[in-house]
Design an enzyme around this catalytic site. Structure first.
Site, PDB file in Angstrom:
ATOM      1  N   HIS A  20      75.051 -49.079  -1.029  1.00 26.40           N
ATOM      2  CA  HIS A  20      74.343 -48.758  -2.265  1.00 26.40           C
ATOM      3  C   HIS A  20      73.863 -50.035  -2.944  1.00 26.40           C
ATOM      4  CE1 HIS A  20      75.284 -44.396  -2.787  1.00 26.40           C
ATOM      5  NE2 HIS A  20      76.301 -44.703  -1.980  1.00 26.40           N
TER       6      HIS A  20
ATOM      7  N   GLU B 140      78.228 -51.794  -3.738  1.00 29.96           N
ATOM      8  CA  GLU B 140      77.041 -51.914  -4.575  1.00 29.96           C
ATOM      9  C   GLU B 140      76.553 -53.352  -4.381  1.00 29.96           C
ATOM     10  OE1 GLU B 140      75.580 -49.581  -6.171  1.00 29.96           O
ATOM     11  OE2 GLU B 140      77.053 -48.007  -6.617  1.00 29.96           O
TER      12      GLU B 140
ATOM     13  N   HIS C   6      71.881 -42.243  -0.675  1.00 26.99           N
ATOM     14  CA  HIS C   6      70.718 -41.470  -1.130  1.00 26.99           C
ATOM     15  C   HIS C   6      69.756 -41.187   0.029  1.00 26.99           C
ATOM     16  CE1 HIS C   6      72.430 -42.360  -5.016  1.00 26.99           C
ATOM     17  NE2 HIS C   6      72.373 -43.662  -4.728  1.00 26.99           N
TER      18      HIS C   6
END
Length: 304
Positions: free
Chosen positions: A186, A268, A93
């Site tokens: 992430h 993640e 992001h």
């Protein structure tokens, strides 16, 4: 010598009178002879070969270790075994994505279908953004790898462009760099109570502009190594909501993996929506452990 009777004292020859110089020479000669014999026995002031110059030079210029061998302390370090290896780190992001909704909602081809260019990511309940977390860990990871001789490239550094980049471009950056390994950092936004981390591996995709068949195997090796080292370094548990307790998940719907031509995985690092995981993710010392664990998995993969 023979003699007659115990009290027999044979006449002694008359000895010439010696002067002081004669006495001095007589005293010096035995000492000189002894010194000469010692000199010959030990080979002079040098080594046993009599090479006094080389012995003197060696003793003054080469430090000797207790074992008697020359010290290697002054030798320059050898080249890093990881020199020439290239790793691409993709910080998930971008902190400004929320200001560019039109741009990040544009659809791009990921091979299996079309998907948004990028998303805003998630955050903790207190507002710590996933994009902040991913950039922080990425910088830490970059520093660790570079100290070991690895060439590291980030897909973006929060500067240009001021949003994104799109997922297809993120994959392209790793491909163009001919990376030996690539990883996308992430943190998840699962429901409260869902805890732990997981590593996402590319599935076998051959559709549109995507063909992961050549990287599925090496990516699995990379991902398994990272999962094990991350778990050990951070103490974070394997995800309790995905991956059946293995910490590994295979997906075919992520453009960053589908379009990659180099070994690549996603991680993640934890669930930002769970208070227990959030306490870890927002802790600077723990994020350093996270970067260390990821780096160890990557380094193991690079060394083969």
């Amino acid at each position: 010598m023979s003699y007659v009777g115990p009290d027999f004292d044979p006449p002694q020859p008359r000895r010439p009178r010696r002067g002081p110089l004669t006495v001095a020479l007589a005293a010096l000669v035995p000492g000189a002879l002894i010194g000469w014999f010692v000199y010959e026995a030990v080979g002079g002031p040098g080594d046993s070969s009599g090479n006094t110059a080389s012995a003197s030079t060696a003793s003054s210029s080469a430090p000797v270790s207790p074992s008697g061998t020359a010290s290697n302390d002054d030798k320059p370090p050898g080249p890093s075994p990881l020199k020439g290896k290239v790793v691409v780190i993709d910080p998930g992001h971008n902190v400004t994505n929320f200001q560019h909704s039109a741009e990040i909602n544009r659809k791009v081809d990921i091979g299996t279908n079309w998907k948004e260019c990028d998303t805003t990511g998630t955050s903790t309940n207190a507002g710590y953004a996933e994009a902040q977390f991913t950039m922080d860990v990425s910088h830490r990871l970059k520093a660790i790898l570079e100290k070991q001789g690895v060439t590291v490239k980030l897909t973006h550094d929060g500067d240009s462009p001021s949003w994104g980049p799109c997922v297809d471009q993120r994959a392209r950056i790793g491909n163009d760099a001919h990376a030996d390994a690539a990883i996308s950092i992430h943190a998840d936004g699962a429901p409260v109570g869902d805890r732990g981390f997981h590593v996402i591996l590319p599935g076998s995709v051959h559709a549109g502009g995507a063909d992961t068949r050549a990287i599925v195997g090496p990516s699995a090796i990379l991902g398994k190594g990272i999962a094990g080292d991350y778990h050990r370094a951070t103490g974070e548990q394997f995800s309790n909501y995905i991956g059946d307790g293995t910490g590994l998940v295979t997906r075919k719907d992520l453009g960053g993996l589908n379009l990659s031509t180099v070994p690549k995985v996603f991680i993640e690092c934890g669930n930002m929506r769970d208070s227990n995981d959030a306490a870890l993710l927002t802790n600077s010392a723990w994020r350093q452990k996270a970067a260390q664990g990821i780096s160890e998995g990557i380094v193991s993969f690079l060394r083969g």
